[in-house]
Design a protein around this motif. Structure first.
Motif, PDB file in Angstrom:
ATOM      1  N   GLU A 135       0.831  -1.208   0.000  1.00  0.00           N
ATOM      2  CA  GLU A 135       0.000   0.000   0.000  1.00  0.00           C
ATOM      3  C   GLU A 135       0.861   1.251   0.000  1.00  0.00           C
ATOM      4  OE1 GLU A 135      -3.148  -2.280   2.797  1.00  0.00           O
ATOM      5  OE2 GLU A 135      -2.608  -0.227   3.348  1.00  0.00           O
ATOM      6  N   VAL A 136       1.962   1.202   0.744  1.00  0.00           N
ATOM      7  CA  VAL A 136       2.866   2.356   0.773  1.00  0.00           C
ATOM      8  C   VAL A 136       3.345   2.673  -0.637  1.00  0.00           C
ATOM      9  CG1 VAL A 136       5.133   3.136   1.515  1.00  0.00           C
ATOM     10  CG2 VAL A 136       3.620   2.034   3.147  1.00  0.00           C
ATOM     11  N   LEU A 137       3.717   1.631  -1.363  1.00  0.00           N
ATOM     12  CA  LEU A 137       4.229   1.858  -2.714  1.00  0.00           C
ATOM     13  C   LEU A 137       3.140   2.353  -3.642  1.00  0.00           C
ATOM     14  CD1 LEU A 137       6.586  -1.205  -3.089  1.00  0.00           C
ATOM     15  CD2 LEU A 137       7.204   1.165  -2.641  1.00  0.00           C
ATOM     16  N   GLY A 138       1.912   1.895  -3.407  1.00  0.00           N
ATOM     17  CA  GLY A 138       0.811   2.453  -4.166  1.00  0.00           C
ATOM     18  C   GLY A 138       0.542   1.785  -5.506  1.00  0.00           C
ATOM     19  N   ILE A 139       1.102   0.602  -5.715  1.00  0.00           N
ATOM     20  CA  ILE A 139       0.821  -0.090  -6.978  1.00  0.00           C
ATOM     21  C   ILE A 139      -0.124  -1.249  -6.684  1.00  0.00           C
ATOM     22  CG2 ILE A 139       1.838  -1.307  -8.910  1.00  0.00           C
ATOM     23  CD1 ILE A 139       3.046   1.271  -8.976  1.00  0.00           C
ATOM     24  N   ALA A 140      -1.208  -1.294  -7.398  1.00  0.00           N
ATOM     25  CA  ALA A 140      -2.187  -2.355  -7.151  1.00  0.00           C
ATOM     26  C   ALA A 140      -1.809  -3.609  -7.927  1.00  0.00           C
ATOM     27  CB  ALA A 140      -3.578  -1.878  -7.576  1.00  0.00           C
ATOM     28  N   PRO A 141      -2.076  -4.786  -7.357  1.00  0.00           N
ATOM     29  CA  PRO A 141      -1.776  -6.019  -8.084  1.00  0.00           C
ATOM     30  C   PRO A 141      -2.605  -6.113  -9.351  1.00  0.00           C
ATOM     31  CG  PRO A 141      -2.318  -6.469  -5.786  1.00  0.00           C
ATOM     32  CD  PRO A 141      -2.652  -5.045  -6.052  1.00  0.00           C
ATOM     33  N   GLN A 142      -2.049  -6.837 -10.304  1.00  0.00           N
ATOM     34  CA  GLN A 142      -2.779  -7.029 -11.549  1.00  0.00           C
ATOM     35  C   GLN A 142      -3.896  -8.036 -11.356  1.00  0.00           C
ATOM     36  OE1 GLN A 142      -0.312  -7.557 -14.932  1.00  0.00           O
ATOM     37  NE2 GLN A 142      -1.804  -8.806 -16.024  1.00  0.00           N
ATOM     38  N   LEU A 143      -3.592  -9.060 -10.591  1.00  0.00           N
ATOM     39  CA  LEU A 143      -4.609 -10.049 -10.254  1.00  0.00           C
ATOM     40  C   LEU A 143      -4.685 -10.142  -8.743  1.00  0.00           C
ATOM     41  CD1 LEU A 143      -3.859 -13.116 -12.590  1.00  0.00           C
ATOM     42  CD2 LEU A 143      -5.652 -11.417 -12.854  1.00  0.00           C
ATOM     43  N   GLY A 144      -5.886 -10.384  -8.238  1.00  0.00           N
ATOM     44  CA  GLY A 144      -6.003 -10.646  -6.802  1.00  0.00           C
ATOM     45  C   GLY A 144      -5.703  -9.418  -5.962  1.00  0.00           C
ATOM     46  N   ARG A 145      -5.031  -9.639  -4.853  1.00  0.00           N
ATOM     47  CA  ARG A 145      -4.793  -8.570  -3.881  1.00  0.00           C
ATOM     48  C   ARG A 145      -3.411  -8.717  -3.266  1.00  0.00           C
ATOM     49  NH1 ARG A 145      -4.705 -11.182   0.822  1.00  0.00           N
ATOM     50  NH2 ARG A 145      -6.018 -13.045   1.122  1.00  0.00           N
ATOM     51  N   GLY A 146      -3.064  -7.743  -2.412  1.00  0.00           N
ATOM     52  CA  GLY A 146      -1.834  -7.858  -1.628  1.00  0.00           C
ATOM     53  C   GLY A 146      -2.117  -8.660  -0.375  1.00  0.00           C
ATOM     54  N   PHE A 147      -1.267  -8.441   0.645  1.00  0.00           N
ATOM     55  CA  PHE A 147      -1.436  -9.208   1.873  1.00  0.00           C
ATOM     56  C   PHE A 147      -2.357  -8.489   2.849  1.00  0.00           C
ATOM     57  CE2 PHE A 147       1.405 -12.301   0.576  1.00  0.00           C
ATOM     58  CZ  PHE A 147       2.602 -11.745   0.156  1.00  0.00           C
ATOM     59  N   LEU A 148      -2.975  -9.263   3.716  1.00  0.00           N
ATOM     60  CA  LEU A 148      -3.770  -8.692   4.800  1.00  0.00           C
ATOM     61  C   LEU A 148      -2.942  -8.749   6.075  1.00  0.00           C
ATOM     62  CD1 LEU A 148      -7.038 -10.659   4.037  1.00  0.00           C
ATOM     63  CD2 LEU A 148      -6.485  -8.326   3.316  1.00  0.00           C
ATOM     64  N   GLU A 149      -3.299  -7.879   6.999  1.00  0.00           N
ATOM     65  CA  GLU A 149      -2.535  -7.849   8.247  1.00  0.00           C
ATOM     66  C   GLU A 149      -2.653  -9.165   9.005  1.00  0.00           C
ATOM     67  OE1 GLU A 149      -2.337  -3.327   9.629  1.00  0.00           O
ATOM     68  OE2 GLU A 149      -2.891  -4.699  11.255  1.00  0.00           O
ATOM     69  N   ASP A 150      -3.767  -9.836   8.865  1.00  0.00           N
ATOM     70  CA  ASP A 150      -3.937 -11.121   9.536  1.00  0.00           C
ATOM     71  C   ASP A 150      -2.902 -12.127   9.080  1.00  0.00           C
ATOM     72  OD1 ASP A 150      -7.526 -10.775   9.228  1.00  0.00           O
ATOM     73  OD2 ASP A 150      -6.114 -10.052  10.751  1.00  0.00           O
ATOM     74  N   GLU A 151      -2.506 -11.992   7.833  1.00  0.00           N
ATOM     75  CA  GLU A 151      -1.579 -12.975   7.299  1.00  0.00           C
ATOM     76  C   GLU A 151      -0.188 -12.816   7.880  1.00  0.00           C
ATOM     77  OE1 GLU A 151      -2.176 -12.272   3.160  1.00  0.00           O
ATOM     78  OE2 GLU A 151      -4.154 -13.238   3.199  1.00  0.00           O
ATOM     79  N   GLU A 152       0.041 -11.726   8.623  1.00  0.00           N
ATOM     80  CA  GLU A 152       1.334 -11.544   9.264  1.00  0.00           C
ATOM     81  C   GLU A 152       1.434 -12.359  10.543  1.00  0.00           C
ATOM     82  OE1 GLU A 152       1.918  -6.877   7.849  1.00  0.00           O
ATOM     83  OE2 GLU A 152       1.455  -7.371   9.932  1.00  0.00           O
ATOM     84  N   SER A 153       0.320 -12.752  11.112  1.00  0.00           N
ATOM     85  CA  SER A 153       0.372 -13.413  12.411  1.00  0.00           C
ATOM     86  C   SER A 153       0.986 -14.791  12.304  1.00  0.00           C
ATOM     87  CB  SER A 153      -1.038 -13.571  12.993  1.00  0.00           C
ATOM     88  OG  SER A 153      -1.776 -12.395  12.843  1.00  0.00           O
TER      89      SER A 153
END
Lengths: 122, 913
Positions: free
Chosen positions: B215-233
């Motif tokens: 999100e900081v970088l500001g480039i959206a994925p071409q397919l799907g999404r980036g990571f969610l905070e939950d996935e860091e746990s």
């Protein structure tokens, strides 16, 4: 009767104060560059100190504009190192006269308003 | 002789004033010089009478007046000239320009010697500048490919030693929660991971990121999404984001990839997104992104090796962000469980934060070298312009009759200037086009030589801004040498139309001064460049002579990666590597094999905090970090790192309760000077409480592990097994080991046999970074070599151009002085003295150039400072050598035309009277 020169003369007005002083000095007598500078200093009450660079710039413009020309006559004690002597042309005389008249007109205006005497008019 | 008003001419001041008057155009001087001299003298006397300060002010004012009004007169003159010759209507203007260009073209074509030489010189200078500028633009100038890239900043910690630290999870969470200046903050860490499945096992560069980072970088994925905070746990469903490159090459751009699982590092991960093509973060090599593990309940505070990027809130400046982060760093201890002790430690460390544009992190310290190189090729262009200017001056000298005729017929000064300018513009633009072609042709070669450390290589190309740059410097060059002949006096019609010899000599003298000055300027620049490149060459030599501490020829290296290995299988891992080593040793041509967690001069090394029994630390003292390596027995012997004391490891150190370590000499000498370090005890700081201590059993020679320029590193070597940690909390040591194979044949010839042997044990083991040790060492010298090469090339071109200029100047002198030579010879001068006369003049120019060049070198080479290794920026040996070289070459360049002078036939020469 409109003098065809009037338009040309008017084109040179108003004169910068320094230029006016230079022309005044030349109106009094033909002289060389340093002589003019000295005269300007005296007349302005030691307020205007012209130096070589600026003076010659003004001089060049006056020469090109036809208000001043090199004078053929030189005084008997001439030192050739002094450079050329300069004098007013007819146009130059007309211009300096016109400027004097303009300035006189302004002075008359201030007298009317009472500014010269230091008091306010009613 | 006194004049009537008492002034005695003060000749020194007069001469000074004459110099000042040179600022005025010649016509002005002719008109007013006498009067100006006299007036100045009188005013000088008046100022003299007034005293010291008034006199100084007078001189200052006079100088300024001369410069300003002199320039003013030049400009008025040009303006008056132009006004006379400028055509009135639009179509007239276009037609007259067209006519000028056609005439100029014709003249240039009729003069192929001038045109070709000029165009080639310019092409060389302009081409070099274009090539380097394209690199500078792509690397330094072009903004990062993210939205609003100027708002991206890197956030680092600094300490009392001015070292830069990264972030630990705990600092990341604290700053994220408490700052008011960032829109978002993310962290990442580079590494590599293995991708298995199907028939191919690959080790790929990968980056672990916090969910916020994309999100900081500001480039959206071409397919799907980036990571969610939950996935860091810890314990969350493992996910992965693919790069476009990987998605294309490995998964055939499968549109349904999102949701599928792939086999990463021995476990299954679900693909949640694919990034668009062109997204290269942090480098173009990165193939996939994995979520960084962040335990919000008990965030890790040991590993400060993550990099932080933030996006500034709009309107917030970097300085404001820095102030805020400094304040937060001062409060960082609040996040730690043991606040008091942590606060004391941080205070002693002077832990603080620093914020700067993220671009600086990307570009690194390459900018210094690049700008120096750009300056050098700029000098080369100036030298080329001086050459062309000289050619042009000679060319216009020969045309003064034509010019005089045109002037007499009414052509204004402006019109004649226009003529010269149109010729120079055509030459310069032709040179520019040819230079562009040259740059385009040589750029791939330059980039191929460039070490990989040059960041953003993919951005470099001949794009819009680069083309604009080429056009700009072409036009600038054309102005530089095109205006030169018109700044010189345009000969008065009467004088030039005579062909009396008297006039010719006078004209030659004026032009000779100009050409000599240009030649001196060229040689000055050439000497500066030669000095700079000479220093770089010496530095490179010194670096080359640096002994890395091990024997690099004959070594083949590669990295082996065992996916999914963990502490539970550490014995199995050791067994596997031992099997590999034993098998590879049987390959014909192999003398020795060793394995270690990393190799010298490769990127990165593991730092681990250690405690020493002899030097117990106080409560709040900071734990020192040392470069730590895990090695298998035989590694140090394979690299031929000498043993200074004690013994190497053997197999008994791998199993059992053996607690042996080996340290490097610099560490032993510093901690135990004049003592025997064998038997001293140390332990990794994390084990201090367990009472497990390690004994030093050997001391080995110093190795330059990090880089050749830095002094040998203090290192601690452990045998493999005891320190092998699990990879699930920021692995320090993973299952990857580097293999070093020493053979008595060329290492590259062993590649096939060795890799076959390894694959015969396990087909799925990824093998990467197969290269010889010499390649690694060469790479470490790489950046210096590249800059040095470019500078040397620039210096050679500069020397060539400068010397050609000198040759031209002396030839010109000879050709102008044929009558003088004839007279001298007729009067009895022998050939030798005539030759020496011109030789002296040429060497005079050269000497002036060398002296000025040395002055320039002293001023300029300090810029090289950081790039020089053990060579001072004013190394007298180098300076003497290049001065001598330039002098020798100048001697040759002056001698040839001087000799021509001796062949002048006196009768014919004098007969020209």
């Amino acid at each position: 009767m409109t003098d065809p020169h009037d338009a040309t003369v008017a084109a040179h007005l108003p004169l910068k104060p320094v230029v006016f002083h230079i022309l005044l000095a030349l109106a009094q007598r033909t002289s060389h560059a340093y002589g003019v500078i000295q005269a300007v200093r005296e007349r302005s009450g030691d307020l205007i100190h012209l130096e070589t660079g600026p003076f010659y710039r003004h001089l060049r413009k006056l020469l090109d504009g036809g208000l001043v020309r090199e004078s053929a006559e030189r005084p008997p004690d001439d030192d050739r190192r002094r450079g050329a002597y300069y004098q007013l042309t007819r146009l130059g005389k007309k211009v300096v006269t016109a400027e004097s008249r303009r300035l006189a007109g302004l002075v008359a205006l201030t007298e009317e308003l009472g500014l010269m005497s230091g008091g306010e008019t009613t | 002789m006194r004049s009537e008003d008492g002034t005695r001419p003060n000749s020194r001041c007069n001469r000074l004033f004459n110099w000042l008057l040179l600022a005025y155009p010649r016509s002005f001087r002719t008109r007013f010089a006498d009067g100006m001299q006299y007036t100045f003298e009188r005013q000088l006397r008046d100022a003299h009478d007034k005293g010291g300060i008034a006199l100084a002010l007078f001189w200052i004012r006079s100088t300024l007046h001369a410069l300003l009004f002199g320039l003013g007169e030049h400009l008025s003159g040009l303006r008056r000239g132009m006004r006379a010759s400028v055509p009135r209507t639009g179509t007239e203007q276009v037609r007259s320009i067209g006519r000028e260009i056609r005439h100029a073209n014709r003249r240039l074509v009729r003069n192929p010697a001038l045109s070709i030489t000029a165009v080639l010189s310019l092409a060389l200078g302009i081409g070099a500048n274009t090539a380097i500028f394209s690199i500078v633009h792509g690397v330094l100038i072009e903004p990062l490919p993210y939205p609003e890239p100027e708002r991206l900043v890197g956030v680092w910690h600094t300490d009392i030693d001015e070292d830069r630290w990264g972030h630990a999870r705990i600092s990341y969470l604290f700053y994220r929660e408490n700052n008011r200046v960032f829109e978002n903050l993310g962290i990442f860490r580079n590494g590599s991971t293995s991708l298995t499945g199907g028939d191919l096992a690959e080790e790929l560069p990968a980056t672990w990121v916090s969910a916020s980072l994309l999100e900081v970088l500001g480039i959206a994925p071409q397919l799907g999404r980036g990571f969610l905070e939950d996935e860091e746990s810890p314990g969350a469903e493992p996910t992965v984001v693919l790069s476009h490159q990987l998605w294309s090459s490995r998964f055939g751009q499968d549109q349904n990839i999102v949701g599928q699982t792939i086999h990463v590092e021995g476990s299954n991960r679900t693909v949640v997104g694919v990034m668009p093509s062109g997204f290269h973060f942090p480098t173009p090599d990165t193939r996939l992104w994995l979520p960084m593990e962040i335990d919000r309940a008990d965030p890790d505070r040991s590993y400060w090796n993550s990099t932080a990027i933030a996006r500034l809130r709009s309107g917030v400046s970097v300085a404001a962000a820095q102030a805020e982060m400094e304040a937060l760093a001062a409060r960082l201890y609040e996040a730690f469980p043991d606040r008091e002790n942590t606060a004391a430690v941080f205070e002693e460390l002077q832990l603080s934060a620093v914020v700067h544009h993220f671009k600086e992190d990307v570009v690194g310290d390459v900018s210094g070298a690049l700008l120096i190189i750009l300056g050098s090729v700029g000098c080369v262009l100036l030298i080329a312009c001086a050459n062309v200017a000289n050619l042009f001056l000679a060319h216009t000298e020969g045309r003064r009759h034509e010019v005089a005729l045109r002037t007499a017929l009414g052509a204004s000064r402006g019109a004649i200037t226009l003529t010269f300018l149109s010729e120079s513009t055509i030459l310069a633009l032709s040179g520019g086009v040819l230079g562009l072609a040259l740059a385009h042709a040589t750029a791939p070669a330059i980039l191929a030589l460039a070490p990989q450390q040059i960041p953003r290589l993919e951005n470099i190309g001949l794009n819009g801004p680069v083309l604009l740059f080429t056009l700009a410097i072409s036009l600038l060059s054309s102005l530089l040498f095109g205006l030169l002949p018109s700044l010189r006096r345009i000969p008065s019609p009467a004088g030039a139309l005579q062909s009396s010899g008297g006039y010719r000599i006078a004209g030659g003298l004026r032009h000779r001064r100009a050409r000599n000055t240009l030649a001196v300027a060229q040689l000055t620049l050439a000497l500066v460049l030669m000095a700079g490149s000479g220093l770089m060459v010496r530095s490179f030599q010194k670096l080359h002579d640096v002994a890395p501490g091990f024997e690099s020829p004959g070594l083949l290296t590669m990295r082996l990666h065992l996916p999914g290995a963990g502490p539970a299988t550490s014995t199995a891992t050791v067994a596997f590597y031992q099997t590999v080593i034993d098998l590879v040793r049987t390959v014909p041509g192999v003398q020795a094999v060793g394995a270690a967690s990393g190799l010298p001069l490769e990127e990165g090394g593991t730092m681990l905090g250690h405690s020493f029994e002899d030097f117990p630390l106080a409560e709040d003292e900071f734990i020192p970090n040392y470069l730590t390596q895990l090695i298998l027995p035989g590694y140090l012997e394979t690299l031929r790192i000498p043993l200074h004391a004690g013994r190497y490891f053997d197999h008994s150190d791998l199993d059992g309760p053996g607690r042996a370590v080996i340290v490097s000499a610099p560490l032993a000498e510093r901690l135990w000077p004049n003592q025997d370090p064998i038997g001293k005890r140390l332990t990794p700081a994390r084990y201090e409480d367990t009472g497990v201590w390690y004994d030093i059993v050997g001391v080995v020679g110093p190795v330059r592990y990090e880089s050749l320029e830095q002094p040998a590193t203090e290192m601690i070597y452990y045998p493999f097994a005891p320190l092998y940690f699990s990879p699930d909390t920021d692995p320090i040591f993973s299952g990857t080991l580097s293999l070093a194979v020493r053979g008595n044949v060329a290492p590259s010839s062993l590649v096939g046999a060795v890799t076959a042997a390894i694959r015969s044990i396990d087909l799925n083991v990824p093998l990467t970074n197969v290269r010889t040790m010499e390649e690694i060492v060469a790479r470490a010298r790489g950046r210096a070599a590249f800059s040095t090469l470019l500078l040397v090339i620039a210096a050679c071109v500069a020397l060539l151009l400068g010397v050609v200029g000198l040759y031209g100047v002396v030839s010109y002198m000879v050709s102008q002085s044929t009558r003088e030579i004839g007279i001298r010879m007729a009067l009895g001068a022998d050939q030798g003295s005539v030759c020496r006369m011109f030789l002296k003049q040429g060497l005079g120019v050269a000497t002036a150039g060398i002296i000025l060049g040395l002055v320039g070198t002293f001023a300029v080479t300090r810029l090289l400072g950081s790039m020089l290794y053990e060579v001072s920026a004013t190394d007298p040996f180098t300076l003497a050598a290049v001065s001598f070289l330039l002098f020798a070459v100048a001697l040759a360049a002056s001698y040839l035309p001087a000799r021509r002078a001796t062949r002048v036939d006196p009768l014919r020469a004098v007969g020209q009277l």
